[in-house]
Each structure stands twice: as structure tokens, then as C-alpha cells.
Design a protein around this motif. Structure first.
Motif, PDB file in Angstrom:
ATOM      1  N   ARG A 599       0.916  -1.094   0.084  1.00 41.30           N
ATOM      2  CA  ARG A 599      -0.199  -0.153   0.161  1.00 41.30           C
ATOM      3  C   ARG A 599       0.851   1.198  -0.056  1.00 41.30           C
ATOM      4  O   ARG A 599       1.865   1.257   0.690  1.00 41.30           O
ATOM      5  CB  ARG A 599      -0.993  -0.022   1.110  1.00 41.30           C
ATOM      6  CG  ARG A 599      -1.511   1.344   1.447  1.00 41.30           C
ATOM      7  CD  ARG A 599      -2.720   1.432   2.505  1.00 41.30           C
ATOM      8  NE  ARG A 599      -3.517   2.558   2.484  1.00 41.30           N
ATOM      9  CZ  ARG A 599      -4.301   2.776   3.457  1.00 41.30           C
ATOM     10  NH1 ARG A 599      -4.907   1.594   4.096  1.00 41.30           N
ATOM     11  NH2 ARG A 599      -4.929   3.976   3.423  1.00 41.30           N
ATOM     12  N   SER A 600       0.658   2.015  -0.846  1.00 40.98           N
ATOM     13  CA  SER A 600       1.350   3.567  -1.338  1.00 40.98           C
ATOM     14  C   SER A 600       0.309   4.526  -0.757  1.00 40.98           C
ATOM     15  O   SER A 600      -0.846   4.408  -0.950  1.00 40.98           O
ATOM     16  CB  SER A 600       1.703   3.775  -2.550  1.00 40.98           C
ATOM     17  OG  SER A 600       2.442   5.010  -2.533  1.00 40.98           O
ATOM     18  N   ASP A 601       0.643   5.420   0.286  1.00 45.02           N
ATOM     19  CA  ASP A 601      -0.245   6.468   0.783  1.00 45.02           C
ATOM     20  C   ASP A 601       0.372   7.741   0.732  1.00 45.02           C
ATOM     21  O   ASP A 601       1.594   7.803   1.425  1.00 45.02           O
ATOM     22  CB  ASP A 601      -0.686   5.863   2.239  1.00 45.02           C
ATOM     23  CG  ASP A 601      -1.998   6.492   2.462  1.00 45.02           C
ATOM     24  OD1 ASP A 601      -2.122   7.762   2.581  1.00 45.02           O
ATOM     25  OD2 ASP A 601      -2.971   5.944   2.742  1.00 45.02           O
ATOM     26  N   GLN A 602      -0.263   8.798   0.558  1.00 41.15           N
ATOM     27  CA  GLN A 602       0.320   9.984   0.680  1.00 41.15           C
ATOM     28  C   GLN A 602       0.460  10.352   2.050  1.00 41.15           C
ATOM     29  O   GLN A 602       1.794  11.222   2.318  1.00 41.15           O
ATOM     30  CB  GLN A 602      -0.467  11.343   0.069  1.00 41.15           C
ATOM     31  CG  GLN A 602      -0.602  10.954  -1.551  1.00 41.15           C
ATOM     32  CD  GLN A 602      -1.402  12.129  -2.292  1.00 41.15           C
ATOM     33  OE1 GLN A 602      -1.197  13.212  -1.819  1.00 41.15           O
ATOM     34  NE2 GLN A 602      -2.442  11.644  -3.183  1.00 41.15           N
ATOM     35  N   SER A 603      -0.301  10.043   3.133  1.00 36.11           N
ATOM     36  CA  SER A 603      -0.057  10.285   4.319  1.00 36.11           C
ATOM     37  C   SER A 603       1.264   9.751   4.984  1.00 36.11           C
ATOM     38  O   SER A 603       1.580  10.140   6.284  1.00 36.11           O
ATOM     39  CB  SER A 603      -1.249   9.905   5.217  1.00 36.11           C
ATOM     40  OG  SER A 603      -1.346   8.608   5.034  1.00 36.11           O
ATOM     41  N   LEU A 604       1.549   8.821   4.182  1.00 41.23           N
ATOM     42  CA  LEU A 604       2.938   7.933   4.804  1.00 41.23           C
ATOM     43  C   LEU A 604       4.031   8.262   3.834  1.00 41.23           C
ATOM     44  O   LEU A 604       5.108   7.572   4.038  1.00 41.23           O
ATOM     45  CB  LEU A 604       2.618   6.470   4.687  1.00 41.23           C
ATOM     46  CG  LEU A 604       1.365   5.906   5.592  1.00 41.23           C
ATOM     47  CD1 LEU A 604       1.282   4.399   5.422  1.00 41.23           C
ATOM     48  CD2 LEU A 604       1.730   6.152   6.962  1.00 41.23           C
ATOM     49  N   GLY A 605       3.957   9.442   3.034  1.00 43.31           N
ATOM     50  CA  GLY A 605       5.120   9.924   2.476  1.00 43.31           C
ATOM     51  C   GLY A 605       5.305   9.504   1.128  1.00 43.31           C
ATOM     52  O   GLY A 605       6.039   9.644   0.246  1.00 43.31           O
ATOM     53  N   GLY A 606       4.174   8.898   0.421  1.00 42.31           N
ATOM     54  CA  GLY A 606       3.912   8.566  -0.961  1.00 42.31           C
ATOM     55  C   GLY A 606       3.518   9.503  -1.912  1.00 42.31           C
ATOM     56  O   GLY A 606       2.759  10.671  -1.260  1.00 42.31           O
ATOM     57  N   ASP A 607       3.646   9.864  -3.360  1.00 38.16           N
ATOM     58  CA  ASP A 607       3.053  10.791  -4.221  1.00 38.16           C
ATOM     59  C   ASP A 607       1.665  10.143  -4.662  1.00 38.16           C
ATOM     60  O   ASP A 607       1.086  11.104  -5.286  1.00 38.16           O
ATOM     61  CB  ASP A 607       4.115  10.923  -5.183  1.00 38.16           C
ATOM     62  CG  ASP A 607       5.599  11.496  -4.987  1.00 38.16           C
ATOM     63  OD1 ASP A 607       5.459  12.223  -3.599  1.00 38.16           O
ATOM     64  OD2 ASP A 607       6.406  11.517  -5.250  1.00 38.16           O
ATOM     65  N   ARG A 608       1.495   9.100  -4.401  1.00 41.49           N
ATOM     66  CA  ARG A 608       0.347   8.647  -5.073  1.00 41.49           C
ATOM     67  C   ARG A 608      -0.317   7.587  -4.101  1.00 41.49           C
ATOM     68  O   ARG A 608       0.371   6.698  -3.356  1.00 41.49           O
ATOM     69  CB  ARG A 608       0.471   7.859  -6.280  1.00 41.49           C
ATOM     70  CG  ARG A 608       1.643   7.081  -6.681  1.00 41.49           C
ATOM     71  CD  ARG A 608       1.950   6.933  -8.042  1.00 41.49           C
ATOM     72  NE  ARG A 608       2.974   5.775  -8.106  1.00 41.49           N
ATOM     73  CZ  ARG A 608       3.474   5.303  -9.328  1.00 41.49           C
ATOM     74  NH1 ARG A 608       2.747   5.602 -10.556  1.00 41.49           N
ATOM     75  NH2 ARG A 608       4.562   4.602  -9.225  1.00 41.49           N
ATOM     76  N   ASP A 609      -1.580   7.387  -4.112  1.00 44.84           N
ATOM     77  CA  ASP A 609      -2.387   6.281  -3.228  1.00 44.84           C
ATOM     78  C   ASP A 609      -2.855   4.953  -4.016  1.00 44.84           C
ATOM     79  O   ASP A 609      -3.312   5.219  -5.184  1.00 44.84           O
ATOM     80  CB  ASP A 609      -3.577   6.915  -2.641  1.00 44.84           C
ATOM     81  CG  ASP A 609      -3.379   7.997  -1.576  1.00 44.84           C
ATOM     82  OD1 ASP A 609      -2.311   8.223  -1.141  1.00 44.84           O
ATOM     83  OD2 ASP A 609      -4.034   8.823  -1.673  1.00 44.84           O
ATOM     84  N   TRP A 610      -2.388   3.993  -3.613  1.00 43.65           N
ATOM     85  CA  TRP A 610      -2.754   2.559  -4.301  1.00 43.65           C
ATOM     86  C   TRP A 610      -2.511   1.750  -3.547  1.00 43.65           C
ATOM     87  O   TRP A 610      -1.689   1.824  -2.338  1.00 43.65           O
ATOM     88  CB  TRP A 610      -1.981   2.589  -5.664  1.00 43.65           C
ATOM     89  CG  TRP A 610      -0.533   2.484  -5.508  1.00 43.65           C
ATOM     90  CD1 TRP A 610       0.276   3.449  -5.814  1.00 43.65           C
ATOM     91  CD2 TRP A 610       0.185   1.315  -5.071  1.00 43.65           C
ATOM     92  NE1 TRP A 610       1.473   3.165  -5.736  1.00 43.65           N
ATOM     93  CE2 TRP A 610       1.587   1.712  -5.280  1.00 43.65           C
ATOM     94  CE3 TRP A 610       0.005   0.222  -4.959  1.00 43.65           C
ATOM     95  CZ2 TRP A 610       2.584   0.991  -5.198  1.00 43.65           C
ATOM     96  CZ3 TRP A 610       1.005  -0.915  -4.771  1.00 43.65           C
ATOM     97  CH2 TRP A 610       2.282  -0.380  -4.872  1.00 43.65           C
ATOM     98  N   SER A 611      -3.286   0.411  -3.512  1.00 46.04           N
ATOM     99  CA  SER A 611      -3.059  -0.743  -2.841  1.00 46.04           C
ATOM    100  C   SER A 611      -3.154  -2.047  -3.590  1.00 46.04           C
ATOM    101  O   SER A 611      -4.072  -1.728  -4.460  1.00 46.04           O
ATOM    102  CB  SER A 611      -3.677  -0.710  -1.494  1.00 46.04           C
ATOM    103  OG  SER A 611      -4.939  -0.664  -1.820  1.00 46.04           O
TER     104      SER A 611
END
Length: 764
Positions: A599-611
Motif C-alpha cells: 500500500r502506498s499512501d500520501q499520508s505515509l510519504g508517497g506521491d500517490r495512493d494505491w494498494s
């Protein structure tokens, strides 16, 4: 000091560890007559020759000797003859020897079958990732290999259990029947006659094939297979006690000229010629009083260990042809019964251990080894319980074999473990090579190496580095740190840089080539649930760049979310691994399974949200020496169609859809099912899962939300392949066909491709 003599040659059966003691060849006669023997009776020496698996014939000869009431006063043996002779000298009857030989699981003892199940799950993961059986040690900036190419821990353990009681007798003249084993000192090339020490280690020294199995080291001697200098030790038996000798000679059929045309055939034949030369000298020394029993072995070879029981009736039949000559050596019923009762000794041991301790370790933490064992002070144990604990410890890659002794009070002894740390040390290099060629000139190449430094602290910390160049270039380095002595909990931080060249397809037509570059790292916390399962959770941060190498970035008919990107994906990861397979490749039994969540999340430092989530399972079913594999896999976009095109699943290639090319289908969700049948066509290494297999497979897959915007649907393919394991990985040549496509491929070594879960991990 041992007296050494003889010439060099080359050997015939098994090898490994520790102490053996020998005495001069003079003064070896037993000091007293056995019960029931007339004073004028000639002393009978039994000479058992080497021959590997053919040595089962010795048991058949012993059956006839007992039937005809022939008493044996001393035994001299070489290699497998030393093994059978030691059991008889220790007090086992021919019937007990036959029962023992028939009950041995030779595939487990010699080939290591079942050993992998006892290995820690993290050890399995690491070895599978290396994709190579080749291991080199890095010691003082030098590259070293193992002392023996095969692991002999199973053989060592079998021999200790086989003569459990007799191991406590330090002088072989004090055994029920005086005994000698013959070995070769690899330092001087001379014969060493073993007459005292640990009986199990003496057997191991006598049967240690140079190069194949590790030698037995004692003081300045490096002891290996005795067949090199004295495969039929007639002179040793005479010097031990014999007035008359009974010689068991294992005879192979003459080699036909048509089997002497290849270089390897000539090398093997030259070894046999040298062996026969030292045999001839001993056989020529026989007198009219001696009895020679020639046993024709047919097509049973020295390495056919699963056929050891078949050799027993061959020995029995040959001995019956010599019954008239054996009659002259027979004792009366009363005399023989008294002798037999005197020499028969059970080998079982039962004791309540007063204490347990470890000796001889330099780097491996004995407290960790203690967590792998079940025996504790106060427990009542037998040889089987001790053997089970030794087997668990020797399954570790940092331990070659585990010796043991019971010391002190026989009723309440101390169990002393002597684990032998890996001969190549704790710094291990595993080089790998991967080649893939497909139809249309598609050629992919990989070369790499995995380097692991182990036991950097008392918890078993490891520094791991992996380098790979080629179609996919990778550099990773990290520190695997167990948090407790039992190595159940761990933390695993790692940094990574990779670059891969991947094809982009539209409706099965290749229209572009992309270069994907990733730089970042992760930190994972995990728990080893058992030897077969592990769970990991953690955080990952990875910057991804994609660039068109061939073609145009604005691809018609393609979801533009796979176009050139420069984004950071950061967030959570979780995985579950299950591996109970009996082999890393071409497993006949067991289950391999993996689940992976990203899971990539902007709130965790990512530039895009996906899982996304993906899972796979393969179950092996043994059908005699053949196998059937059932494979299931699937992946799903959990981000409501937000999964970027460069993070989609890709299918195609030998391990997913064999009729199609690598990465031919890029999808956001899929399912796959495969049923494959494998037939063993030719055995490469007997008693091990090292064979050439032929087979066919049926594959079905559902493809959904394709990047090339082709309508969702199912695809089906059939395939046929020929392959097997090699020291540098799996070799496969195959062909696949589907309704609208077909594919041909050849692969060797490290697997190429990473588009789905079936291209990595336990499915490699």
C-alpha cells in the motif's frame, strides 16, 4: 601412532568428521579364546571389501556363515565392508543387520531427503532467493569450497545409532569380535589401520570418498576412503588374528568397449582399474586354506543405495556355492551356540541424562542450538531421541554435522554435543547465472551473487548483500537481526536499487520497451512461526522512474498511467510465506505459498495512493517417483481502479502463461490455475531428487482491467517441458500453445522475470 603403508588410488563410499585413533599393525591378536573353542582350532578372519551400495552383499554372506556355524575371530573391512563388519563385530547378528539395512531410508540418509523440512524458514527463503546450489566460503580473503560436495550429517548420525553401545568401547580388540577398519591418509597417501577410538568415526573414515564427502581429521592425518590403498585388506586380517581368511570380493561385470568412448567414462574406468590393481595383490596372497567368495553384482553400482537390500541375496547365493569349503571351518552346534551367545550384543541405549552441554563452538551460539533440541537434564533418552536432536541441529547451514558422547556414570551420563561448524565458515558467497531464450530471438541474461555474513553477534545477526546484472540489475544490502535467542522475532532493514528492461504489449503485439528504475528501502518486522512459515510487516519507500527506451511515450491504445513517471511510492507492506517443499526445485511433495500486500499512501510519504494484494499456492503430490503440481494464484487492485499502470501485475512466460511472452498481459486483477504432471525420465544423482523430468501442463487464467484496454476475459494454454536441477539452478526447455499464440523457451539457472508472485519466492 598408526603405522601407514601402501599406495594411493581413489575411493568408493561416504565421509565426515572428528577423531579416530589407530595402532601399529603388529600385536593385534585377541588375548583370549572365545568360549567353546578348541585350542587347536585355526583362527578365522573375515575380510569384507569396499563397494558402496554393493556392500549389502556382505550381509547375505554372513547369513550363510551363521547357518553353517562358521565362527569369526576377527574382521577387517574397507569402506562399506567396514560398515557391515563393524556392526557384526559390535554384536549384531546377520538377521539384525539385514533388518537394519532394509529399514534404512537411504534417500534421507545419503541424499538428504526430508532434511529441508527441518531447516528454518528464513534459511529456506534466503537459499531460494540465491537460485543456486553453489556455495563458496570467504575466509581470510580467500575463496574456499566445502571439504565435501555432499552433506553427510545423515550418514554420520546413522552410524552413531547403528553401533550406539559399541561406541563406548575405546579399544576395538575389546569388541565382541576384534575389528579393524582401513582408511587412507591423504597427507602421505599411505594406509592407516584403525583399531581404537570411536567406532562410528572409524567407519566414516574408511568410507569417505575424497571430494564427495568430507574427510575425518585426526591429529596430522586426513583420513579418507580406504579403498584407495587396500580395498580387500587380507594382510590386515592376517596381522590382526587370522590363520585362515574368508574373503568377500564384490565383482562387477566387465565394461563393454562401447561404454568407453567418452572422457567421463574413461576417467571413471581408470579409477576402477587402479582399484582392481590393489585388489589383485591381496587376492594373489590367498592360500589353499583360505576361502574366496566372489559375488557377481550385476547392474548394481556403488551409488545405487536404494538397491542395497537387493544385494543381500546375491551375497547369500555366492556364499552357498562355497559351502563345501566353509564346512571345514564349521564349529559344532554346542560350540557355535556358546560363541554366538557370547558375542551377541544389543546396540540400543537407554539412560537418564544428568546434564547437557555443548563443546567445540566458535561462532554459533550454543544457547540457540539448545532451543532446537528437546533433551533436557533428567530426561530418559535412547539413541533415536538423541539422533532426532542431532538431525535438527545439522539442518542448519552453519552446522555441517553433530557428534555426541555420553560421559560419566552410564546410568546418569552427561550428554555432550560436538557440533561441527560449517567448513566454509560463516561468510558465504552464492554465485548465480540466468539465461532465457524465447521465440523470435528474445534473449535475456542475468549474472549475480548473494553474499551473507552470519553470526555477527550472539543473536545470529546477518549482513546480506545481493548483486545482479543483466535484464534486471539489482543491488540490495541489509541487516537481518533476530531479537531473541531462539531467533523467532526479527527486524530486517534493507536498501535497494534496481533497473529492469520490460516490454509493453497491445493486444499481444510488442510496441515499446520501457526502463524502470527503483531506488529506496524498507524496514520489516517479523516472526518465524515455525520451520515452514513466517509473517512480515513493515514500511517501504521507493522512488520509481520509468522511461521509454524504444517506442514513444504517448502510446495509442495504452492506459497512460504506465507512461513515463517519476513518483515516490511509500507505505505499508505485509507478507506471509509457507514452505514445506522437499526440494527447492522440482519438489515432489509439500506446499509452497505466499501472500503479499502493498500500500502506498500520501499520508505515509508517497506521491500517490494505491494498494494491491497477491497470493499463490503450489501443492506437490508424489506419484511414486513422479509428481503432480497444482498451482493457484491471483492478484487484485484494492484501490478502486487507482493502481498505476507501472504497478500492475504482468503475466506471460514459462511460469504463468507459457504460450505467451514475458509481460504480455498487464492487468490490475487476475486469477490463474495450473495442473502439471512430471515424469522422472532419468536419475542424475541416485537417492536424491536430482533427475531429468518430462511433463505437460494445463493453464487457465482470468485477466481483468488490462492496461492495453483489451476486453476482460479468460485465456488458456497447454505446455510441455523437459528439465531438471543443476548446480547453478534449474534447466528447462519447453513449448506452450494457446488458441492465438504459441511460445518456445529455454532457460537455465536464475529465473528471469518478476511480473507476478509466481515469478518469485517459493515458486522459483
Amino acid at each position: 601412532m598408526p603405522e601407514a603403508c601402501g599406495r594411493t588410488r581413489v575411493g568408493a563410499v561416504v565421509g565426515a568428521v572428528c577423531l579416530v585413533t589407530a595402532v601399529p599393525q603388529s600385536g593385534w591378536c585377541a588375548s583370549a579364546e572365545s568360549p567353546g573353542a578348541p585350542a587347536t582350532r585355526p583362527k578365522v578372519g573375515l575380510v569384507l571389501s569396499g563397494g558402496g551400495a554393493k556392500g549389502g552383499a556382505h550381509v547375505g554372506v554372513l547369513k550363510v556363515l551363521e547357518e553353517r556355524h562358521v565362527r569369526i575371530d576377527c574382521i577387517a573391512g574397507t569402506s562399506m565392508g567396514a560398515v557391515i563388519g563393524a556392526g557384526y563385530a559390535a554384536g549384531l547378528t546377520a538377521a539384525q543387520l539385514e533388518q537394519f539395512v532394509a529399514a534404512v531410508d537411504w534417500e534421507a540418509v545419503v541424499g538428504g531427503t526430508g532434511r529441508r523440512l527441518l531447516q528454518p524458514i528464513e534459511q529456506k527463503r534466503l537459499k531460494t532467493a540465491a537460485s543456486s546450489d553453489l556455495e563458496l566460503g570467504v575466509n581470510n580473503h580467500n575463496i574456499v569450497t566445502r571439504a565435501g560436495l555432499a552433506n553427510t550429517s545423515g550418514i554420520d548420525d546413522l552410524l552413531r545409532t547403528y553401533v550406539a553401545q559399541a561406541r563406548m568401547v575405546p579399544d576395538f580388540d575389546q569388541l565382541p569380535i576384534p575389528y579393524r577398519a582401513v582408511a587412507t591418509d591423504m597427507v602421505t597417501g599411505k594406509m592407516v589401520v584403525l583399531s581404537r577410538g570411536d567406532l562410528a568415526r572409524a567407519m566414516r573414515a574408511s568410507m569417505a570418498i575424497p571430494g564427495a564427502f568430507s574427510p575425518v581429521v585426526w591429529e596430522r592425518y586426513v583420513l579418507a576412503d580406504g579403498g584407495q590403498v587396500r580395498n580387500i585388506p587380507v594382510d590386515v586380517a592376517r596381522q590382526t588374528c587370522a590363520d585362515v581368511v574368508i574373503v568377500v570380493n564384490l565383482v562387477e561385470p566387465e565394461t563393454p568397449p562401447e561404454e568407453l568412448v567418452q572422457a567421463t567414462q574413461m576417467v571413471m574406468r581408470s579409477m576402477e582399474v587402479m582399484l582392481q590393481a590393489n585388489e589383485a595383490v591381496q587376492l594373489e596372497s590367498l592360500t589353499a586354506r583360505d576361502v574366496r567368495i566372489d559375488v557377481p553384482m550385476g547392474n548394481i553400482s556403488s551409488v545405487d543405495f536404494t538397491r542395497v537390500p537387493e544385494a543381500i541375496p546375491l551375497g547369500e547365493a555366492a556364499a552357498r556355492k562355497a559351502i563345501d569349503r566353509l564346512a571345514a571351518l564349521a564349529a559344532s552346534d554346542a560350540e557355535y551356540t556358546a560363541w554366538r551367545n557370547h558375542v551377541t550384543q544389543p546396540q540400543e541405549i537407554t539412560a537418564r541424562v544428568a546434564g547437557v552441554r555443548f563443546e567445540g563452538l566458535n561462532k554459533v551460539n550454543p544457547d540457540y542450538l539448545q532451543t532446537l533440541t528437546t533433551i533436557r537434564p533428567g530426561d530418559e533418552v535412547n539413541a533415536q531421541a538423541i539422533s532426532a536432536d542431532a538431525t535438527r541441529m545439522s539442518a542448519l547451514e552453519s552446522i555441517d554435522t553433530v557428534a555426541y558422547q555420553l560421559e560419566g556414570d552410564p546410568a546418569n551420563p552427561t550428554l555432550v554435543w560436538w557440533p561441527a561448524e560449517a567448513s566454509i565458515g560463516t561468510d558465504v558467497l552464492r554465485p548465480s547465472l540466468g539465461v532465457y531464450a524465447g521465440q523470435g530471438g528474445d534473449l535475456k541474461f542475468l549474472i549475480g551473487a548473494q553474499f551473507v555474513r552470519s553470526w555477527l553477534n550472539d543473536r545470529g545477526g546477518q549482513w546480506r548483500t545481493n548483486v545482479q546484472l543483466g535484464y534486471e540489475s539489482i543491488f540490495t544490502t541489509g541487516w537481518y537481526q533476530p531479537l531473541d535467542v531462539a531467533q523467532r522475532w526479527f527486524v530486517d532493514p534493507e536498501i535497494l536499487a534496481s533497473r529492469s528492461i520490460e516490454d509493453i504489449y497491445v493486444d499481444t503485439e510488442r510496441i515499446a520497451v520501457y526502463r524502470f528504475t527503483d531506488v529506496g528501502g524498507s524496514v520489516e518486522f517479523g516472526v518465524n512461526l515455525s520451520e515452514v512459515s513466517q509473517v512480515r510487516v513493515g514500511y517501504t519507500s521507493m522512488r520509481r522512474r520509468s522511461k521509454v527506451q524504444t517506442g514513444i511515450s504517448n502510446l495509442p491504445g495504452i492506459d497512460q498511467r504506465i507512461a513515463e513517471v517519476d513518483e515516490r511510492d511509500a507505505g505499508l507492506l505485509a507478507s506471509f510465506t509457507f514452505d514445506s517443499r522437499d526440494a527447492e526445485t522440482f519438489a515432489l511433495r509439500g506446499v509452497g505459498a505466499e501472500l503479499l500486500y502493498l500500500r502506498s499512501d500520501q499520508s505515509l510519504g508517497g506521491d500517490r495512493d494505491w494498494s494491491r494484494a497477491e497470493g499463490g499456492l503450489r501443492k506437490g503430490f508424489a506419484i511414486r517417483e513422479n509428481a503432480m503440481w497444482l498451482t493457484l494464484a491471483g492478484g487484485i487492485d484494492l484501490s478502486e481502479n487507482q493502481l498505476p499502470g507501472d504497478r500492475t501485475f504482468s503475466l506471460g512466460g514459462p511460469r504463468t502463461l507459457p504460450a505467451y511472452q514475458f509481460d504480455e498481459f498487464r492487468v490490475r486483477s487476475y486469477w490463474l490455475a495450473d495442473l502439471s504432471f512430471l515424469w522422472r525420465l532419468m536419475e542424475l544423482i541416485p537417492v536424491r531428487n536430482q533427475s531429468i523430468y518430462g511433463g505437460f501442463g494445463l493453464t487457465a487464467a482470468g485477466l481483468y482491467d488490462r492496461v492495453d484496454r483489451i476486453e476482460d476475459g479468460e485465456v488458456y494454454s497447454v505446455s510441455a517441458q523437459l528439465g531438471g536441477p543443476t548446480p547453478i539452478g534449474t534447466f528447462i526447455v519447453g513449448i506452450g500453445a494457446a488458441e492465438d499464440s504459441w511460445g518456445f523457451w529455454l532457460s537455465l539457472g536464475r529465473p528471469v522475470g518478476k511480473g507476478s508472485i509466481l515469478d518469485q519466492g517459493v515458486f522459483r
